[in-house]
Motif scaffolding. Structure first.
Motif, PDB file in Angstrom:
ATOM      1  N   ASP A 195      19.210   9.614  17.924  1.00 49.89           N
ATOM      2  CA  ASP A 195      20.582   9.876  18.350  1.00 49.89           C
ATOM      3  C   ASP A 195      21.549   9.897  17.167  1.00 49.89           C
ATOM      4  N   GLY A 196      22.562  10.757  17.264  1.00 53.93           N
ATOM      5  CA  GLY A 196      23.664  10.741  16.317  1.00 53.93           C
ATOM      6  C   GLY A 196      23.395  11.362  14.970  1.00 53.93           C
ATOM      7  N   ILE A 197      22.282  12.065  14.812  1.00 55.76           N
ATOM      8  CA  ILE A 197      21.935  12.564  13.482  1.00 55.76           C
ATOM      9  C   ILE A 197      22.841  13.703  13.003  1.00 55.76           C
ATOM     10  N   ASP A 198      23.552  14.351  13.917  1.00 53.12           N
ATOM     11  CA  ASP A 198      24.448  15.425  13.485  1.00 53.12           C
ATOM     12  C   ASP A 198      25.741  14.895  12.870  1.00 53.12           C
ATOM     13  N   GLU A 199      25.961  13.589  12.924  1.00 58.76           N
ATOM     14  CA  GLU A 199      27.163  12.997  12.339  1.00 58.76           C
ATOM     15  C   GLU A 199      26.873  12.182  11.077  1.00 58.76           C
ATOM     16  N   VAL A 200      25.616  12.081  10.688  1.00 57.81           N
ATOM     17  CA  VAL A 200      25.237  11.245   9.549  1.00 57.81           C
ATOM     18  C   VAL A 200      25.689  11.871   8.234  1.00 57.81           C
ATOM     19  N   GLU A 201      26.194  11.035   7.326  1.00 60.26           N
ATOM     20  CA  GLU A 201      26.471  11.444   5.952  1.00 60.26           C
ATOM     21  C   GLU A 201      25.553  10.649   5.033  1.00 60.26           C
ATOM     22  N   VAL A 202      24.730  11.357   4.287  1.00 59.08           N
ATOM     23  CA  VAL A 202      23.786  10.689   3.393  1.00 59.08           C
ATOM     24  C   VAL A 202      24.465  10.280   2.100  1.00 59.08           C
ATOM     25  N   ASP A 203      25.245  11.187   1.536  1.00 53.61           N
ATOM     26  CA  ASP A 203      25.960  10.922   0.291  1.00 53.61           C
ATOM     27  C   ASP A 203      27.431  11.243   0.491  1.00 53.61           C
ATOM     28  N   THR A 204      28.291  10.442  -0.099  1.00 52.49           N
ATOM     29  CA  THR A 204      29.729  10.700  -0.021  1.00 52.49           C
ATOM     30  C   THR A 204      30.339  10.752  -1.424  1.00 52.49           C
ATOM     31  N   ASN A 205      29.474  10.828  -2.450  1.00 53.10           N
ATOM     32  CA  ASN A 205      29.990  10.819  -3.808  1.00 53.10           C
ATOM     33  C   ASN A 205      30.545  12.182  -4.220  1.00 53.10           C
ATOM     34  N   GLY A 216       0.775  -1.231   0.000  1.00 55.90           N
ATOM     35  CA  GLY A 216       0.000   0.000   0.000  1.00 55.90           C
ATOM     36  C   GLY A 216       0.806   1.281   0.000  1.00 55.90           C
ATOM     37  N   VAL A 217       2.097   1.208  -0.328  1.00 57.87           N
ATOM     38  CA  VAL A 217       2.911   2.422  -0.349  1.00 57.87           C
ATOM     39  C   VAL A 217       2.578   3.252  -1.586  1.00 57.87           C
ATOM     40  N   TRP A 218       2.390   4.534  -1.373  1.00 61.66           N
ATOM     41  CA  TRP A 218       2.034   5.480  -2.430  1.00 61.66           C
ATOM     42  C   TRP A 218       3.265   6.264  -2.904  1.00 61.66           C
ATOM     43  N   ASN A 219       4.075   6.744  -1.978  1.00 60.81           N
ATOM     44  CA  ASN A 219       5.302   7.469  -2.301  1.00 60.81           C
ATOM     45  C   ASN A 219       6.418   7.041  -1.366  1.00 60.81           C
ATOM     46  N   THR A 220       7.645   7.072  -1.866  1.00 61.51           N
ATOM     47  CA  THR A 220       8.808   6.921  -0.994  1.00 61.51           C
ATOM     48  C   THR A 220       9.753   8.090  -1.222  1.00 61.51           C
ATOM     49  N   LEU A 221      10.540   8.400  -0.198  1.00 60.03           N
ATOM     50  CA  LEU A 221      11.603   9.392  -0.297  1.00 60.03           C
ATOM     51  C   LEU A 221      12.871   8.758   0.240  1.00 60.03           C
ATOM     52  N   SER A 222      13.994   9.065  -0.404  1.00 54.75           N
ATOM     53  CA  SER A 222      15.257   8.433  -0.040  1.00 54.75           C
ATOM     54  C   SER A 222      16.334   9.496   0.114  1.00 54.75           C
ATOM     55  N   PHE A 223      16.448  10.012   1.331  1.00 51.09           N
ATOM     56  CA  PHE A 223      17.492  10.996   1.655  1.00 51.09           C
ATOM     57  C   PHE A 223      17.870  10.781   3.112  1.00 51.09           C
ATOM     58  N   GLY A 224      17.278  11.564   4.010  1.00 46.71           N
ATOM     59  CA  GLY A 224      17.497  11.367   5.432  1.00 46.71           C
ATOM     60  C   GLY A 224      18.526  12.316   6.020  1.00 46.71           C
ATOM     61  N   PRO A 225      18.867  12.088   7.280  1.00 45.35           N
ATOM     62  CA  PRO A 225      18.456  10.951   8.101  1.00 45.35           C
ATOM     63  C   PRO A 225      17.064  11.136   8.691  1.00 45.35           C
ATOM     64  N   PRO A 226      16.483  10.057   9.240  1.00 43.78           N
ATOM     65  CA  PRO A 226      15.266  10.218  10.038  1.00 43.78           C
ATOM     66  C   PRO A 226      15.570  11.132  11.221  1.00 43.78           C
ATOM     67  N   LEU A 227      14.641  12.021  11.537  1.00 46.67           N
ATOM     68  CA  LEU A 227      14.834  12.989  12.617  1.00 46.67           C
ATOM     69  C   LEU A 227      14.139  12.561  13.905  1.00 46.67           C
ATOM     70  N   LEU A 228      12.918  12.064  13.759  1.00 43.57           N
ATOM     71  CA  LEU A 228      12.126  11.613  14.911  1.00 43.57           C
ATOM     72  C   LEU A 228      11.581  10.222  14.646  1.00 43.57           C
ATOM     73  N   GLU A 229      11.631   9.388  15.656  1.00 43.42           N
ATOM     74  CA  GLU A 229      10.956   8.100  15.615  1.00 43.42           C
ATOM     75  C   GLU A 229      10.241   7.921  16.945  1.00 43.42           C
ATOM     76  N   ASN A 230       8.936   7.608  16.871  1.00 45.10           N
ATOM     77  CA  ASN A 230       8.096   7.489  18.073  1.00 45.10           C
ATOM     78  C   ASN A 230       8.148   8.755  18.914  1.00 45.10           C
ATOM     79  N   GLY A 231       8.246   9.893  18.251  1.00 43.67           N
ATOM     80  CA  GLY A 231       8.227  11.175  18.937  1.00 43.67           C
ATOM     81  C   GLY A 231       9.530  11.605  19.556  1.00 43.67           C
ATOM     82  N   GLU A 232      10.571  10.776  19.454  1.00 43.09           N
ATOM     83  CA  GLU A 232      11.859  11.077  20.084  1.00 43.09           C
ATOM     84  C   GLU A 232      12.921  11.417  19.043  1.00 43.09           C
ATOM     85  N   VAL A 233      13.801  12.349  19.402  1.00 43.99           N
ATOM     86  CA  VAL A 233      14.896  12.740  18.513  1.00 43.99           C
ATOM     87  C   VAL A 233      15.853  11.559  18.349  1.00 43.99           C
TER      88      VAL A 233
END
Length: 322
Positions: free
Chosen positions: A219-229, A200-217
Protein backbone atom coordinates in the motif's frame (compact mmCIF):
# COMPACT_ATOMS: atom_id res chain seq x y z
CA UNK A 1 43.19 -13.75 -17.07
CA UNK A 2 43.80 -12.04 -20.44
CA UNK A 3 40.15 -11.00 -20.68
CA UNK A 4 40.24 -9.71 -17.10
CA UNK A 5 43.41 -7.70 -17.85
CA UNK A 6 41.86 -6.26 -21.01
CA UNK A 7 38.81 -5.22 -18.99
CA UNK A 8 41.03 -3.37 -16.51
CA UNK A 9 42.84 -1.61 -19.38
CA UNK A 10 39.52 -0.48 -20.85
CA UNK A 11 38.43 0.87 -17.48
CA UNK A 12 41.69 2.76 -16.95
CA UNK A 13 41.38 4.33 -20.42
CA UNK A 14 37.83 5.49 -19.72
CA UNK A 15 38.83 6.98 -16.36
CA UNK A 16 41.64 8.98 -17.97
CA UNK A 17 39.38 10.29 -20.72
CA UNK A 18 36.49 11.16 -18.38
CA UNK A 19 38.69 12.96 -15.86
CA UNK A 20 40.64 14.85 -18.53
CA UNK A 21 37.35 16.02 -20.09
CA UNK A 22 36.11 17.16 -16.69
CA UNK A 23 39.26 19.12 -15.96
CA UNK A 24 39.19 20.85 -19.35
CA UNK A 25 35.46 21.53 -19.50
CA UNK A 26 34.57 21.87 -15.85
CA UNK A 27 37.36 23.76 -14.13
CA UNK A 28 36.27 27.13 -15.47
CA UNK A 29 32.74 26.45 -14.27
CA UNK A 30 33.92 25.80 -10.71
CA UNK A 31 35.96 28.99 -10.66
CA UNK A 32 33.11 31.08 -12.04
CA UNK A 33 30.39 29.56 -9.90
CA UNK A 34 29.35 30.70 -6.46
CA UNK A 35 29.99 28.60 -3.39
CA UNK A 36 26.60 26.85 -3.63
CA UNK A 37 27.27 25.72 -7.19
CA UNK A 38 30.75 24.58 -6.28
CA UNK A 39 29.32 22.59 -3.35
CA UNK A 40 26.70 20.94 -5.59
CA UNK A 41 29.35 20.09 -8.18
CA UNK A 42 31.59 18.52 -5.56
CA UNK A 43 28.73 16.64 -3.92
CA UNK A 44 26.91 15.33 -7.00
CA UNK A 45 29.40 15.38 -9.89
CA UNK A 46 33.03 15.03 -8.78
CA UNK A 47 34.22 11.46 -8.17
CA UNK A 48 34.82 10.54 -4.52
CA UNK A 49 36.53 7.18 -4.83
CA UNK A 50 36.71 5.10 -1.65
CA UNK A 51 37.93 1.80 -3.16
CA UNK A 52 40.10 2.29 -6.25
CA UNK A 53 40.31 -1.38 -7.31
CA UNK A 54 37.20 -3.37 -6.44
CA UNK A 55 38.50 -6.59 -8.02
CA UNK A 56 41.57 -6.54 -5.78
CA UNK A 57 39.50 -5.52 -2.74
CA UNK A 58 37.15 -8.48 -3.15
CA UNK A 59 40.01 -10.85 -3.90
CA UNK A 60 41.73 -9.76 -0.69
CA UNK A 61 38.48 -10.43 1.21
CA UNK A 62 38.70 -14.03 0.03
CA UNK A 63 35.08 -14.14 -1.14
CA UNK A 64 34.36 -16.32 -4.15
CA UNK A 65 31.27 -16.93 -6.26
CA UNK A 66 30.13 -19.86 -8.37
CA UNK A 67 31.82 -19.79 -11.78
CA UNK A 68 29.78 -21.22 -14.61
CA UNK A 69 31.25 -23.62 -17.13
CA UNK A 70 30.31 -21.76 -20.32
CA UNK A 71 32.25 -23.99 -22.71
CA UNK A 72 28.97 -25.57 -23.82
CA UNK A 73 26.70 -22.53 -23.45
CA UNK A 74 23.60 -22.59 -25.64
CA UNK A 75 22.11 -19.36 -26.92
CA UNK A 76 19.38 -18.10 -29.21
CA UNK A 77 18.20 -14.55 -29.83
CA UNK A 78 16.11 -14.58 -26.64
CA UNK A 79 17.67 -17.22 -24.41
CA UNK A 80 20.99 -18.34 -22.98
CA UNK A 81 21.93 -21.28 -20.80
CA UNK A 82 25.10 -22.70 -19.33
CA UNK A 83 25.86 -25.14 -16.54
CA UNK A 84 22.27 -25.18 -15.27
CA UNK A 85 21.71 -21.40 -15.29
CA UNK A 86 19.13 -20.18 -17.80
CA UNK A 87 18.15 -16.67 -18.91
CA UNK A 88 15.18 -15.99 -21.15
CA UNK A 89 14.45 -12.42 -22.26
CA UNK A 90 11.01 -11.52 -23.59
CA UNK A 91 9.72 -8.23 -24.96
CA UNK A 92 6.11 -7.52 -23.99
CA UNK A 93 3.66 -4.80 -25.03
CA UNK A 94 0.29 -3.82 -23.60
CA UNK A 95 -2.20 -1.10 -24.52
CA UNK A 96 -2.24 0.98 -27.69
CA UNK A 97 -1.58 4.52 -28.87
CA UNK A 98 -0.38 6.84 -26.14
CA UNK A 99 -1.36 4.20 -23.57
CA UNK A 100 1.17 1.67 -24.91
CA UNK A 101 3.56 0.14 -22.38
CA UNK A 102 6.61 -1.78 -23.58
CA UNK A 103 8.75 -3.76 -21.20
CA UNK A 104 11.38 -6.48 -21.11
CA UNK A 105 11.33 -9.47 -18.79
CA UNK A 106 14.37 -11.60 -18.01
CA UNK A 107 13.33 -14.89 -16.45
CA UNK A 108 16.46 -16.08 -14.64
CA UNK A 109 16.98 -19.47 -13.03
CA UNK A 110 20.34 -19.70 -11.27
CA UNK A 111 22.47 -22.77 -10.61
CA UNK A 112 23.60 -21.04 -7.42
CA UNK A 113 22.64 -17.67 -5.93
CA UNK A 114 26.21 -16.38 -6.20
CA UNK A 115 26.07 -16.62 -9.99
CA UNK A 116 24.19 -13.30 -9.87
CA UNK A 117 26.92 -10.78 -9.18
CA UNK A 118 27.26 -7.02 -8.83
CA UNK A 119 29.83 -4.77 -10.49
CA UNK A 120 30.70 -1.10 -10.01
CA UNK A 121 31.39 1.55 -12.64
CA UNK A 122 35.08 1.77 -13.53
CA UNK A 123 35.83 -1.01 -11.03
CA UNK A 124 35.71 1.68 -8.30
CA UNK A 125 33.49 2.17 -5.28
CA UNK A 126 32.52 5.71 -4.30
CA UNK A 127 30.09 8.54 -4.84
CA UNK A 128 29.46 9.92 -8.35
CA UNK A 129 31.52 7.23 -10.10
CA UNK A 130 29.49 6.37 -13.20
CA UNK A 131 29.68 4.36 -16.40
CA UNK A 132 27.10 3.07 -18.87
CA UNK A 133 25.44 -0.24 -17.98
CA UNK A 134 26.68 -1.83 -21.21
CA UNK A 135 30.26 -0.69 -20.55
CA UNK A 136 30.26 -2.13 -17.02
CA UNK A 137 28.75 -5.33 -18.43
CA UNK A 138 31.42 -5.68 -21.11
CA UNK A 139 34.20 -4.96 -18.61
CA UNK A 140 32.93 -7.92 -16.57
CA UNK A 141 32.23 -10.31 -19.46
CA UNK A 142 28.51 -10.26 -18.67
CA UNK A 143 26.04 -12.12 -20.83
CA UNK A 144 23.18 -10.34 -19.05
CA UNK A 145 22.93 -7.20 -16.93
CA UNK A 146 20.55 -4.56 -15.62
CA UNK A 147 21.30 -1.26 -13.91
CA UNK A 148 21.41 -1.43 -10.12
CA UNK A 149 20.42 0.99 -7.36
CA UNK A 150 22.74 3.91 -8.25
CA UNK A 151 24.25 3.70 -4.76
CA UNK A 152 26.74 6.44 -5.71
CA UNK A 153 24.05 9.13 -5.83
CA UNK A 154 23.70 8.95 -2.04
CA UNK A 155 25.90 8.50 1.01
CA UNK A 156 23.49 6.27 2.95
CA UNK A 157 22.16 2.76 2.60
CA UNK A 158 23.61 -0.72 3.01
CA UNK A 159 26.02 -1.72 0.27
CA UNK A 160 27.06 -5.37 0.39
CA UNK A 161 28.17 -6.70 -2.97
CA UNK A 162 29.47 -10.16 -3.81
CA UNK A 163 29.66 -10.93 -0.10
CA UNK A 164 31.84 -7.89 0.70
CA UNK A 165 30.81 -4.91 2.85
CA UNK A 166 31.27 -1.48 1.25
CA UNK A 167 28.89 0.73 3.24
CA UNK A 168 27.08 0.28 6.55
CA UNK A 169 24.68 3.22 6.88
CA UNK A 170 21.14 1.86 7.14
CA UNK A 171 18.52 4.36 6.02
CA UNK A 172 15.54 2.68 4.28
CA UNK A 173 13.94 -0.60 3.31
CA UNK A 174 16.49 -2.60 1.36
CA UNK A 175 16.60 -5.85 -0.57
CA UNK A 176 18.87 -8.72 0.50
CA UNK A 177 19.96 -11.63 -1.68
CA UNK A 178 21.02 -14.64 0.39
CA UNK A 179 23.47 -17.32 -0.63
CA UNK A 180 20.74 -19.96 -0.26
CA UNK A 181 18.74 -18.37 -3.10
CA UNK A 182 16.19 -16.48 -1.01
CA UNK A 183 15.50 -12.77 -1.53
CA UNK A 184 13.85 -10.64 1.17
CA UNK A 185 12.93 -7.04 1.93
CA UNK A 186 14.41 -5.85 5.23
CA UNK A 187 14.75 -2.77 7.42
CA UNK A 188 18.29 -1.44 7.02
CA UNK A 189 18.07 0.51 10.27
CA UNK A 190 17.40 -2.61 12.34
CA UNK A 191 20.64 -4.45 11.58
CA UNK A 192 24.28 -4.04 10.58
CA UNK A 193 26.14 -5.00 7.43
CA UNK A 194 28.26 -7.50 9.36
CA UNK A 195 25.17 -9.18 10.81
CA UNK A 196 23.77 -9.51 7.28
CA UNK A 197 26.97 -11.05 5.91
CA UNK A 198 27.16 -13.41 8.88
CA UNK A 199 23.59 -14.49 8.11
CA UNK A 200 24.53 -15.35 4.54
CA UNK A 201 23.71 -12.20 2.57
CA UNK A 202 25.47 -12.07 -0.79
CA UNK A 203 24.16 -8.78 -2.23
CA UNK A 204 22.04 -5.89 -1.01
CA UNK A 205 20.25 -3.15 -2.93
CA UNK A 206 19.15 0.13 -1.40
CA UNK A 207 16.55 2.06 -3.39
CA UNK A 208 12.90 1.01 -3.34
CA UNK A 209 10.16 1.09 -2.49
CA UNK A 210 9.30 -2.59 -2.06
CA UNK A 211 6.56 -3.43 -4.56
CA UNK A 212 5.32 -6.82 -3.38
CA UNK A 213 5.49 -8.55 -0.03
CA UNK A 214 4.03 -12.05 0.39
CA UNK A 215 2.63 -11.75 -3.11
CA UNK A 216 0.56 -8.65 -2.33
CA UNK A 217 0.98 -5.11 -3.67
CA UNK A 218 2.38 -2.84 -0.96
CA UNK A 219 0.00 0.00 0.00
CA UNK A 220 0.96 3.62 -0.60
CA UNK A 221 3.86 3.02 -2.96
CA UNK A 222 2.75 5.73 -5.38
CA UNK A 223 3.45 8.36 -2.70
CA UNK A 224 6.89 7.14 -1.58
CA UNK A 225 9.94 9.39 -1.98
CA UNK A 226 13.22 7.49 -1.93
CA UNK A 227 15.54 10.49 -2.16
CA UNK A 228 14.84 14.13 -1.40
CA UNK A 229 18.35 15.50 -1.88
CA UNK A 230 19.42 18.17 -4.37
CA UNK A 231 18.84 17.34 -8.02
CA UNK A 232 16.65 14.31 -7.40
CA UNK A 233 13.65 13.71 -9.64
CA UNK A 234 10.49 12.17 -8.28
CA UNK A 235 9.99 8.44 -8.77
CA UNK A 236 6.22 8.99 -8.82
CA UNK A 237 3.93 8.98 -11.86
CA UNK A 238 4.39 7.11 -15.13
CA UNK A 239 8.11 6.50 -15.45
CA UNK A 240 10.62 4.09 -16.98
CA UNK A 241 11.32 1.44 -14.32
CA UNK A 242 13.81 -1.23 -13.38
CA UNK A 243 12.92 -3.84 -10.80
CA UNK A 244 13.56 -7.33 -9.57
CA UNK A 245 11.10 -9.98 -8.47
CA UNK A 246 11.66 -13.12 -6.44
CA UNK A 247 9.57 -16.07 -7.68
CA UNK A 248 11.14 -18.98 -5.81
CA UNK A 249 14.53 -20.18 -4.62
CA UNK A 250 17.11 -19.13 -7.26
CA UNK A 251 14.32 -18.06 -9.60
CA UNK A 252 14.06 -14.35 -10.39
CA UNK A 253 12.40 -12.01 -12.84
CA UNK A 254 14.32 -8.85 -13.71
CA UNK A 255 12.21 -6.25 -15.49
CA UNK A 256 12.87 -3.02 -17.38
CA UNK A 257 9.93 -0.87 -18.47
CA UNK A 258 10.58 1.76 -21.14
CA UNK A 259 8.89 5.15 -20.87
CA UNK A 260 8.62 8.82 -21.84
CA UNK A 261 8.20 7.74 -25.46
CA UNK A 262 4.64 8.34 -26.73
CA UNK A 263 3.26 5.61 -28.93
CA UNK A 264 6.03 3.21 -27.90
CA UNK A 265 5.86 3.23 -24.10
CA UNK A 266 4.49 5.75 -21.61
CA UNK A 267 6.10 4.13 -18.56
CA UNK A 268 4.18 2.87 -15.53
CA UNK A 269 3.19 4.03 -12.07
CA UNK A 270 4.63 2.26 -9.07
CA UNK A 271 1.37 0.38 -8.46
CA UNK A 272 1.22 -0.68 -12.10
CA UNK A 273 4.79 -1.90 -11.81
CA UNK A 274 3.88 -3.94 -8.73
CA UNK A 275 0.91 -5.49 -10.53
CA UNK A 276 3.12 -6.36 -13.48
CA UNK A 277 5.53 -8.15 -11.14
CA UNK A 278 2.62 -9.95 -9.52
CA UNK A 279 1.42 -11.16 -12.92
CA UNK A 280 4.91 -12.55 -13.58
CA UNK A 281 4.63 -14.76 -10.49
CA UNK A 282 6.82 -12.77 -8.11
CA UNK A 283 6.02 -12.97 -4.40
CA UNK A 284 8.59 -10.33 -3.42
CA UNK A 285 9.48 -7.41 -5.69
CA UNK A 286 11.58 -4.29 -5.35
CA UNK A 287 11.99 -1.09 -7.35
CA UNK A 288 15.48 -0.06 -8.49
CA UNK A 289 16.81 3.12 -10.04
CA UNK A 290 14.68 4.03 -13.05
CA UNK A 291 14.11 6.88 -15.44
CA UNK A 292 17.04 7.37 -17.80
CA UNK A 293 19.02 4.71 -15.92
CA UNK A 294 16.66 1.84 -16.84
CA UNK A 295 18.71 -0.46 -19.04
CA UNK A 296 18.76 -4.15 -19.90
CA UNK A 297 21.77 -5.70 -21.62
CA UNK A 298 21.74 -9.17 -23.14
CA UNK A 299 24.27 -11.04 -25.27
CA UNK A 300 26.22 -7.98 -26.30
CA UNK A 301 23.41 -5.47 -26.84
CA UNK A 302 21.14 -3.09 -24.97
CA UNK A 303 17.72 -4.59 -25.69
CA UNK A 304 15.44 -1.78 -24.44
CA UNK A 305 15.19 1.89 -25.43
CA UNK A 306 16.57 4.07 -22.59
CA UNK A 307 14.48 7.21 -22.22
CA UNK A 308 17.38 9.65 -22.66
CA UNK A 309 17.78 8.59 -26.29
CA UNK A 310 20.77 6.54 -25.18
CA UNK A 311 22.26 5.05 -22.03
CA UNK A 312 22.82 7.15 -18.94
CA UNK A 313 25.79 6.51 -16.72
CA UNK A 314 25.08 4.65 -13.49
CA UNK A 315 27.01 3.43 -10.45
CA UNK A 316 26.45 -0.31 -10.65
CA UNK A 317 24.89 -3.31 -12.30
CA UNK A 318 23.59 -6.77 -11.47
CA UNK A 319 24.88 -9.33 -13.96
CA UNK A 320 25.52 -12.92 -14.94
CA UNK A 321 28.91 -13.59 -16.50
CA UNK A 322 28.97 -15.53 -19.74
Amino acid sequence: MAAHREGRERREGRRRIARRSFLIGGAATVVAAGSASAWALDTYVVDHVEVADVDAYEEAAGVTSTTLDTSEAVSTDDSWSADGTTITVTKKTTGSGNDTVTYFVADVVLTDATVLRSAFANNEFGENVIEKTSAIAKDNDAVFAINGDYYGFRSTGMVIRNGVIYRDKGAREGLAFYRDGEVVVYDETATTAQELVDAGVWNTLSFGPPLLENGEVVDGIDEVEVDTNFGNHSIQGEQPRTGIGFVDTNHLVLVVVDGRDKGYSRGVTMTEFASLMQDLGAVTAYNLDGGGSSTMYFQGDVVNRPSNGGERGTSDILYVAG
